[in-house]
Design a protein around this motif. Structure first.
Motif, short mmCIF file in Angstrom:
data_model
loop_
_atom_site.label_atom_id
_atom_site.label_comp_id
_atom_site.label_asym_id
_atom_site.label_seq_id
_atom_site.Cartn_x
_atom_site.Cartn_y
_atom_site.Cartn_z
N LEU A 86 -22.21 34.89 -22.24
CA LEU A 86 -21.58 33.91 -20.96
C LEU A 86 -21.99 34.45 -19.72
O LEU A 86 -22.47 33.61 -18.70
N ARG A 87 -21.93 35.73 -19.35
CA ARG A 87 -22.05 36.21 -18.24
C ARG A 87 -23.62 36.13 -17.95
O ARG A 87 -24.21 35.77 -16.71
N GLU A 88 -24.45 36.47 -18.83
CA GLU A 88 -26.08 36.39 -18.81
C GLU A 88 -26.27 34.80 -18.44
O GLU A 88 -26.97 34.57 -17.49
N LEU A 89 -25.87 33.94 -18.94
CA LEU A 89 -26.19 32.43 -18.70
C LEU A 89 -25.70 32.05 -17.36
O LEU A 89 -26.47 31.28 -16.57
N ARG A 90 -24.23 32.51 -17.05
CA ARG A 90 -23.97 32.26 -15.77
C ARG A 90 -24.91 32.79 -14.55
O ARG A 90 -25.14 31.93 -13.52
N LEU A 91 -25.16 33.88 -14.80
CA LEU A 91 -25.98 34.59 -13.74
C LEU A 91 -27.52 33.99 -13.64
O LEU A 91 -28.08 33.85 -12.43
N GLN A 92 -27.96 33.47 -14.91
CA GLN A 92 -29.46 32.89 -14.91
C GLN A 92 -29.29 31.53 -14.06
O GLN A 92 -30.26 31.16 -13.59
N LYS A 93 -27.91 30.89 -14.03
CA LYS A 93 -28.16 29.75 -13.52
C LYS A 93 -27.78 29.98 -11.82
O LYS A 93 -27.66 29.11 -10.97
N GLY A 94 -27.65 31.17 -11.36
CA GLY A 94 -27.10 31.62 -10.03
C GLY A 94 -25.77 31.31 -9.65
O GLY A 94 -25.50 30.82 -8.48
N LEU A 95 -24.84 31.25 -10.57
CA LEU A 95 -23.63 30.69 -10.34
C LEU A 95 -22.71 32.03 -10.23
O LEU A 95 -22.75 32.93 -10.99
N ASN A 96 -21.49 31.80 -9.27
CA ASN A 96 -20.39 32.93 -9.54
C ASN A 96 -19.48 32.26 -10.42
O ASN A 96 -19.63 31.08 -10.96
N GLN A 97 -18.56 33.00 -10.57
CA GLN A 97 -17.27 32.70 -11.64
C GLN A 97 -16.73 31.03 -11.21
O GLN A 97 -16.52 30.40 -11.95
N LYS A 98 -16.45 31.35 -9.62
CA LYS A 98 -15.65 30.10 -9.28
C LYS A 98 -16.46 28.81 -9.43
O LYS A 98 -15.97 27.75 -9.71
N GLU A 99 -17.87 29.02 -9.12
CA GLU A 99 -18.90 27.77 -9.17
C GLU A 99 -18.69 27.19 -10.62
O GLU A 99 -18.71 26.30 -10.80
N LEU A 100 -18.98 28.09 -11.51
CA LEU A 100 -18.86 27.81 -12.93
C LEU A 100 -17.76 27.06 -13.24
O LEU A 100 -17.85 25.99 -13.91
N GLY A 101 -16.64 27.63 -12.97
CA GLY A 101 -15.26 26.99 -13.18
C GLY A 101 -15.36 25.73 -12.81
O GLY A 101 -14.64 24.66 -13.36
N LYS A 102 -15.52 25.52 -11.53
CA LYS A 102 -15.51 24.08 -11.12
C LYS A 102 -16.40 23.11 -11.63
O LYS A 102 -16.17 22.06 -12.04
#
Length: 123
Positions: free
Chosen positions: A6-22
């Motif tokens: 999950l963390r790797e995928l989020r970082l690949q998209k260039g998102l922080n946790q808040k952006e992914l959550g939104k």
């Protein structure tokens, strides 16, 4: 859930946790708890995450790349197609430059098209 995936995928998209959550409809702290293994997503959130990242729920849960062996290759091809389009004078819609949001949507559409093409060729 495989917390590293999950963390790797989020970082690949260039998102922080808040952006992914939104984008998924959850809080940043919930994303953080998923990534720390302190909480598991329910079925509907798991499906949203899989769709958003263009991976299977099995991949999110186990980290096994059995049906995602070509995931990095697909990402690279998607990015290459998008970059080639972006090199044009301008990506325009109704004679206006595309917004950042529209460019992200185009990138996601290209990624999905590549995934569909690859899965069709594997059948």
């Amino acid at each position: 859930m495989n917390t590293k995936i999950l963390r790797e995928l989020r970082l690949q998209k260039g998102l922080n946790q808040k952006e992914l959550g939104k984008k998924i409809g959850i809080s940043a702290s919930t994303v953080g708890m998923y990534e720390q293994g302190r909480r598991e997503p329910d079925h509907s959130i798991l499906l949203k995450l899989a769709e958003f990242f263009g991976v299977s729920t099995d991949y999110l849960l186990s980290g096994e790349r059995n049906e995602n062996l070509n995931y990095l290759q697909r990402e690279q091809l998607s990015n290459e197609i998008f970059c080639n389009l972006a090199k044009q004078n301008a990506l325009m819609f109704k004679e206006e430059n595309m917004s950042e949001e529209d460019l992200n949507k185009l990138s996601d559409a290209i990624r999905r098209a590549v995934d569909i093409a690859v899965s069709k060729s594997e059948d």
